[in-house]
Scaffold this motif. Structure first.
Motif, PDB file in Angstrom:
ATOM      1  N   ILE A  54      44.692  26.280  42.746  1.00 52.09           N
ATOM      2  CA  ILE A  54      44.524  27.695  43.058  1.00 52.09           C
ATOM      3  C   ILE A  54      43.107  27.951  43.558  1.00 52.09           C
ATOM      4  O   ILE A  54      42.224  27.120  43.404  1.00 52.09           O
ATOM      5  N   TYR A  55      42.913  29.100  44.143  1.00 52.84           N
ATOM      6  CA  TYR A  55      41.579  29.483  44.586  1.00 52.84           C
ATOM      7  C   TYR A  55      41.024  30.595  43.730  1.00 52.84           C
ATOM      8  O   TYR A  55      39.825  30.823  43.693  1.00 52.84           O
ATOM      9  N   SER A  56      41.911  31.331  43.084  1.00 57.91           N
ATOM     10  CA  SER A  56      41.462  32.491  42.350  1.00 57.91           C
ATOM     11  C   SER A  56      42.480  32.815  41.279  1.00 57.91           C
ATOM     12  O   SER A  56      43.666  32.552  41.432  1.00 57.91           O
ATOM     13  N   LEU A  57      41.999  33.376  40.186  1.00 54.08           N
ATOM     14  CA  LEU A  57      42.926  33.806  39.144  1.00 54.08           C
ATOM     15  C   LEU A  57      43.350  35.251  39.346  1.00 54.08           C
ATOM     16  O   LEU A  57      44.156  35.785  38.601  1.00 54.08           O
ATOM     17  N   LEU A  58      42.769  35.922  40.345  1.00 48.60           N
ATOM     18  CA  LEU A  58      43.312  37.209  40.773  1.00 48.60           C
ATOM     19  C   LEU A  58      44.392  36.819  41.759  1.00 48.60           C
ATOM     20  O   LEU A  58      44.107  36.518  42.903  1.00 48.60           O
TER      21      LEU A  58
ATOM     22  N   LEU B 257      31.157  23.085  44.811  1.00 44.71           N
ATOM     23  CA  LEU B 257      31.011  23.975  43.656  1.00 44.71           C
ATOM     24  C   LEU B 257      31.115  25.439  44.041  1.00 44.71           C
ATOM     25  O   LEU B 257      31.580  26.264  43.279  1.00 44.71           O
ATOM     26  N   HIS B 258      30.678  25.763  45.262  1.00 44.87           N
ATOM     27  CA  HIS B 258      30.712  27.156  45.707  1.00 44.87           C
ATOM     28  C   HIS B 258      32.076  27.759  45.483  1.00 44.87           C
ATOM     29  O   HIS B 258      32.207  28.907  45.075  1.00 44.87           O
ATOM     30  N   ARG B 259      33.084  26.953  45.788  1.00 42.05           N
ATOM     31  CA  ARG B 259      34.421  27.495  45.735  1.00 42.05           C
ATOM     32  C   ARG B 259      34.987  27.487  44.330  1.00 42.05           C
ATOM     33  O   ARG B 259      35.579  28.445  43.877  1.00 42.05           O
ATOM     34  N   GLY B 260      34.773  26.360  43.645  1.00 37.28           N
ATOM     35  CA  GLY B 260      35.399  26.199  42.340  1.00 37.28           C
ATOM     36  C   GLY B 260      34.812  27.111  41.273  1.00 37.28           C
ATOM     37  O   GLY B 260      35.514  27.564  40.377  1.00 37.28           O
TER      38      GLY B 260
ATOM     39  N   THR C 253      36.344  42.301  48.755  1.00 36.41           N
ATOM     40  CA  THR C 253      35.099  42.813  48.182  1.00 36.41           C
ATOM     41  C   THR C 253      34.757  42.056  46.902  1.00 36.41           C
ATOM     42  O   THR C 253      33.618  41.675  46.674  1.00 36.41           O
ATOM     43  N   MET C 254      35.801  41.827  46.091  1.00 32.25           N
ATOM     44  CA  MET C 254      35.583  41.105  44.843  1.00 32.25           C
ATOM     45  C   MET C 254      35.127  39.673  45.107  1.00 32.25           C
ATOM     46  O   MET C 254      34.205  39.185  44.460  1.00 32.25           O
ATOM     47  N   SER C 255      35.804  38.999  46.061  1.00 28.47           N
ATOM     48  CA  SER C 255      35.415  37.606  46.327  1.00 28.47           C
ATOM     49  C   SER C 255      33.966  37.560  46.781  1.00 28.47           C
ATOM     50  O   SER C 255      33.234  36.648  46.438  1.00 28.47           O
ATOM     51  N   LYS C 256      33.595  38.558  47.584  1.00 26.72           N
ATOM     52  CA  LYS C 256      32.230  38.557  48.106  1.00 26.72           C
ATOM     53  C   LYS C 256      31.223  38.688  46.956  1.00 26.72           C
ATOM     54  O   LYS C 256      30.236  37.965  46.915  1.00 26.72           O
ATOM     55  N   CYS C 257      31.510  39.601  46.037  1.00 27.77           N
ATOM     56  CA  CYS C 257      30.640  39.773  44.871  1.00 27.77           C
ATOM     57  C   CYS C 257      30.494  38.474  44.108  1.00 27.77           C
ATOM     58  O   CYS C 257      29.403  38.037  43.778  1.00 27.77           O
ATOM     59  N   ARG C 258      31.659  37.871  43.802  1.00 27.84           N
ATOM     60  CA  ARG C 258      31.646  36.662  42.991  1.00 27.84           C
ATOM     61  C   ARG C 258      30.909  35.550  43.706  1.00 27.84           C
ATOM     62  O   ARG C 258      30.119  34.826  43.132  1.00 27.84           O
ATOM     63  N   GLN C 259      31.207  35.427  45.011  1.00 25.25           N
ATOM     64  CA  GLN C 259      30.604  34.358  45.785  1.00 25.25           C
ATOM     65  C   GLN C 259      29.083  34.499  45.763  1.00 25.25           C
ATOM     66  O   GLN C 259      28.359  33.519  45.699  1.00 25.25           O
TER      67      GLN C 259
ATOM     68  N   SER D 144      39.645  32.815  50.000  1.00 25.44           N
ATOM     69  CA  SER D 144      39.816  31.846  48.938  1.00 25.44           C
ATOM     70  C   SER D 144      39.236  30.490  49.323  1.00 25.44           C
ATOM     71  O   SER D 144      38.861  29.707  48.471  1.00 25.44           O
ATOM     72  N   PHE D 145      39.136  30.213  50.604  1.00 27.47           N
ATOM     73  CA  PHE D 145      38.490  28.974  51.043  1.00 27.47           C
ATOM     74  C   PHE D 145      36.967  29.128  51.077  1.00 27.47           C
ATOM     75  O   PHE D 145      36.263  28.219  51.460  1.00 27.47           O
ATOM     76  N   GLY D 146      36.495  30.311  50.746  1.00 29.90           N
ATOM     77  CA  GLY D 146      35.057  30.544  50.828  1.00 29.90           C
ATOM     78  C   GLY D 146      34.623  31.030  52.199  1.00 29.90           C
ATOM     79  O   GLY D 146      33.436  31.126  52.481  1.00 29.90           O
ATOM     80  N   VAL D 147      35.567  31.290  53.074  1.00 25.93           N
ATOM     81  CA  VAL D 147      35.235  31.850  54.385  1.00 25.93           C
ATOM     82  C   VAL D 147      35.032  33.350  54.188  1.00 25.93           C
ATOM     83  O   VAL D 147      35.974  34.131  54.203  1.00 25.93           O
ATOM     84  N   LEU D 148      33.773  33.718  53.965  1.00 24.97           N
ATOM     85  CA  LEU D 148      33.429  35.083  53.589  1.00 24.97           C
ATOM     86  C   LEU D 148      32.212  35.508  54.397  1.00 24.97           C
ATOM     87  O   LEU D 148      31.458  34.660  54.853  1.00 24.97           O
ATOM     88  N   PRO D 149      32.000  36.803  54.547  1.00 22.39           N
ATOM     89  CA  PRO D 149      30.767  37.248  55.179  1.00 22.39           C
ATOM     90  C   PRO D 149      29.570  36.638  54.463  1.00 22.39           C
ATOM     91  O   PRO D 149      29.552  36.582  53.237  1.00 22.39           O
TER      92      PRO D 149
END
Lengths: 644, 220
Positions: free
Chosen positions: A60-64, A94-97, A240-246, B177-182
């Protein structure tokens, strides 16, 4: 002894299944192709006084959750309140996981981290400060190389010391406020407040992700809150959430000075790039296909089959069985065992002497391609071709596997992203992809007529697939997905991996497919004995003789073809050897047998995977299609008086 | 009219517009007054200018007011984008401050130029919608955009993703989800037969159609 649940979670293709195998001693198919774990595997693992039920989850990529796989994995956490999680990360990614680590923290689920593929990260000169990472996250972190089992001992104690992490990402305030409103409206969910909040955010991201049991009778309250939020975030809340987390993850990784290595000049990297080059990539694909053909077609289907069939079975086992059967006084039983449609003489001879060597060598070749990381690159090359069939590059895996065994390939149709694409793959596999056993006979027959025959056969079958695929993708309801595929690194295939993988596939073949061949033979025997075969033959004969222009005996081959696709092809080969088929008839009959309904094993798997109704409709369509195309080709070739 | 008063009026118009966007109605006194002027006083003026009308006990934007307000919001959000994308401001507070000051000095023509320069972004850095301007409909390219779709880059180029403007939501989610983000830095590997980008240690293949919706700015 205490009994706890241990769940392996992580991005696709980071080695969860390999780690699962090392912990439980159970082999599950390990593959260098993202998204291969489609079934959830369970196993046992003892750590000190605690016995864990270990669960391997799909990547998976996310638990959301946004996909079925993600819902499945999240629900595994919900279903086991006592769960401990091993978050498996690719040390180079690691960025992704770590996004998932954040989410586990938010849910307050205890976990530890296995930094897997550490060997490759070290080889590529990654800088990873494991202690600093553990300190930042507040959970145990260990380095592992699951494929060779290194770091497993350290993982044992990390599992024991699993903890709820400290670091936490914040959401934008308005999302947080709306989540709180939804939590209030949901009332008592039976889950902790952290998990309930997480589910509320999940609901705003994807309303379908809320577990059915939590849905209040009146959805309108929570729906309004979510709708308001979604209107404001015109792109999407999840984005928006992924961006925050990332951002949090990036900051964290900056603090521990995580950096990627330099990997230019690496031979594997160069090879990986060349294999996707618009020109060289094509040549490499052709070379690979040629090698596979040499190994499977020439060595497997030629030499091995020759040995197994002529020397072992016909020269030795069958006469032995016949002699033994002669001792049986009842002729019906004798025929049942060693007659024309006998279990030993037909079912076992075909399934073990003819198909097993072909399928076995194919599985070895396929295993090498899969483990090396070449398959996703082939998907890149073939994407445009599959687009014309209403599919995309990802379909390359089931389609190529179909050239080995359509039945097994139908099972892997699950890697397609949408239901519609899975149906399409199933249909095209059943319609136009000949399996290896069938191919061996087909090539043999076409080899004895002119090359034009081969070209017509390939041309017509491909054309039918393209037309069916593109029309079906327009008619069928449902969505098409994008082709977005992660490319795992090219690596040297591991011998043990290939042996294990081929072993488990051959085992599957012997356990699942061989019994179905026997069943097929029994049905055929019964049809023959009861005279039904004659009735069907008489009924179909006019169509076969007049419309298709084939001898009456070809009906048998088509009928038998359902019970085993290659029996059908072999039946035609018999007719050709008896001189009953001319060139045109060979081509017409081969087109029909290729397009014709899949074998009985494939049909059962279709029902299991796609449901009875869809499978029956598909089969009816396929029969009509095969006969129509065959008749048309007969008409065209005869009127043009093509000599083949 | 003095400058601070004009700014206060613009702020009020923007607040009414934003309240409407989030599905709330605007009524006086709920939000802090703008600077030295009371909301009541400013509302009176807006009514006189036929920008706002009263509907029951809520203030509503007239069509004229709506147009003016959405332009103000557009300027503000574009200014935020300008700050975060080109000037690479990290901190969101300072981005908001910068934008607040900057928006008041942008005139319509400059706004359109900034929009074009940024590749007609659909959302502000916080994910809220930027009202479209006339330049977006024309999708101007005469003024060379610094931010452009991946399809306009050459193989081998390195780029930082500025925004993604997907036709489908789940496409965005898959990319995310692949990390392709702004903000993510990528290198474009090849464009044929399928786009391949590299992001950290990950190589990702994607179709041209998808690549055309990822907007990025070149980096060295």
């Amino acid at each position: 002894m205490q009994n706890d649940t241990l769940l392996l979670v992580g991005n696709p293709n980071v080695g969860k299944s390999a780690l699962f195998g090392k912990l439980t001693g159970k082999y599950v198919t390990v593959s260098n192709y993202p998204g291969t774990t489609v079934d959830i595997s369970h196993g046992k693992y003892k750590n000190g006084d605690i016995e864990y039920d270990v669960i391997d989850s799909p990547g998976i990529y996310s638990l959301l959750p946004q996909s079925e796989d993600e819902i499945v994995t999240r629900d595994l956490i919900l279903e086991h309140p006592d769960v401990k999680v091993v978050l498996v990360l690719d040390a180079r990614n690691l960025h992704r996981g770590l996004v998932i680590a954040h989410q586990l923290n938010e849910m307050k689920v205890p976990f530890c981290i296995a930094l897997n593929m550490m060997d490759e990260a070290v080889a590529q000169k990654y800088h990873i400060d494991i202690e600093a990472l553990a300190a930042e996250l507040g959970v145990p972190v260990v380095a592992t190389v699951a494929t060779i089992g290194s770091g497993i001992k350290e993982l044992h104690s990390a599992i024991t010391n699993s903890a709820v992490g400290e670091c936490q990402g914040e959401c934008p305030v308005d999302i947080e406020t709306s989540a709180a409103k939804i939590v209030e409206l949901l009332g008592d969910t039976g889950f902790s407040k952290h998990i309930t909040r997480f589910l509320a955010i999940g609901y705003m991201v994807e309303p379908g992700s809320l577990p059915e049991s939590l849905k209040p009778k009146d959805l309108s309250g929570i729906a309004t809150v979510a709708e308001d939020m979604r209107r404001q975030y015109s792109v999407s809340i999840s984005s928006t959430m992924s961006k925050c987390r990332q951002k949090h993850v990036s900051k964290l990784l900056n603090r521990i000075d995580y950096s990627a290595g330099n990997k230019t000049g690496d031979f594997a990297v160069t090879l990986g790039r060349l294999s996707m080059h618009p020109v060289y990539g094509g040549f490499i694909a052709l070379a690979v296909l040629w090698l596979v053909y040499q190994f499977v077609g020439v060595f497997g289907a030629g030499m091995l089959v020759d040995f197994m069939e002529s020397t072992l079975f016909e020269g030795f086992l069958n006469p032995l069985a016949t002699k033994a059967a002669d001792l049986i006084p009842l002729p019906a039983v004798r025929d049942f065992l060693v007659g024309d449609y006998g279990i030993v003489t037909m079912a076992l001879t075909y399934s073990l002497a003819i198909i097993l060597p072909v399928v076995g060598t194919f599985f070895i070749a396929f295993g090498i391609l899969e483990d090396s990381g070449y398959m996703p690159r082939l998907a890149v090359m073939a994407n445009k071709v599959f687009r014309k069939m209403g599919l995309h590059g990802k379909a390359v895996l089931p389609m190529i596997l179909g050239l080995g065994c359509d039945t097994m390939a139908t099972l892997t149709a699950r890697i397609m992203d949408t239901k519609k694409e899975r149906i399409l793959v199933t249909l095209l596999l059943a319609l136009g992809v000949p399996c290896s056993a069938q191919l061996a006979v087909i090539f043999g027959m076409l080899g004895s007529i002119s090359a034009l025959g081969l070209i017509i056969w390939i041309g017509v079958v491909s054309l039918v697939m393209f037309i069916t695929g593109s029309i079906a993708s327009k008619i069928l309801p449902g969505e098409n997905s994008d082709f977005i595929l992660e490319l795992p690194p090219i690596r040297k295939p591991g011998i043990m991996n290939i042996i294990a993988k081929t072993g488990s596939r051959v085992e599957w073949y012997l356990k699942e497919a061989v019994p179905l061949f026997i069943l097929g033979t029994v049905i055929l025997f019964a049809l023959d004995r009861s005279g039904v075969l004659v009735v069907i033959r008489d009924f179909a004969a006019p169509v076969v003789q007049v419309f298709l222009g084939l001898p009456e005996q070809a009906t048998d081959a088509f009928l038998v073809g359902f019970l085993r696709r290659d029996y059908g092809a072999a039946g035609l080969l018999d007719l050709q050897q008896q001189g009953l088929l001319d060139g045109t008839q060979v081509v017409v009959s081969l087109i029909i047998i290729t397009l014709f309904v899949p074998c009985i094993a494939n049909f059962f798997v279709m029902i299991k995977e796609r449901g009875l109704l869809i499978s029956v409709v598909m089969s009816i369509f396929i029969v009509i299609m095969a006969v129509t195309v065959g008749g048309l080709m007969n008409f065209v070739l005869t009127s043009l008086s093509v000599v083949l | 009219m003095d400058r601070s008063r004009r700014d206060a009026i613009e702020d009020l118009l923007r607040r009414i517009w934003v309240e409407k966007e989030s599905g709330n109605s605007f009524s006086c006194g709920e939000s802090p007054a703008s600077g030295n002027f009371s909301d009541d006083e400013l509302i009176e003026e807006l009514k006189n200018k036929n920008l706002v009308s009263r509907d029951g006990d809520v203030e509503k934007l007239t069509p004229k007011g709506e147009e003016k307000a959405s332009n103000i919001v557009r300027r503000l959000r574009l200014a935020e984008r300008l700050y975060s994308d080109l000037l690479q401001g990290e901190d969101e507070d300072s981005s908001a401050k910068f934008a607040c000051r900057f928006e008041h000095i942008l005139n319509d023509e400059v706004t359109d130029s900034v929009c074009t320069l940024l590749g007609h972004p659909p959302t502000c850095p916080h994910g809220k919608r930027i009202p479209r301007g006339s330049c977006c409909q024309r999708s101007e390219k005469e003024l060379h955009s610094l931010v452009k779709p991946l399809t306009d880059f050459a193989p081998g180029a390195k780029a930082r993703i500025v925004f993604i403007s997907p036709s489908f939501h789940n496409r965005l989610d898959r990319l995310n989800s692949f990390g392709v983000l702004p903000g993510a830095e990528i290198s474009l590997h090849q464009k044929k037969p399928t786009f391949v980008i590299r992001l950290g240690a990950t190589e990702i293949a994607l179709e041209k159609e998808v690549a055309g919706e990822i907007f990025a700015i070149g980096i060295n």
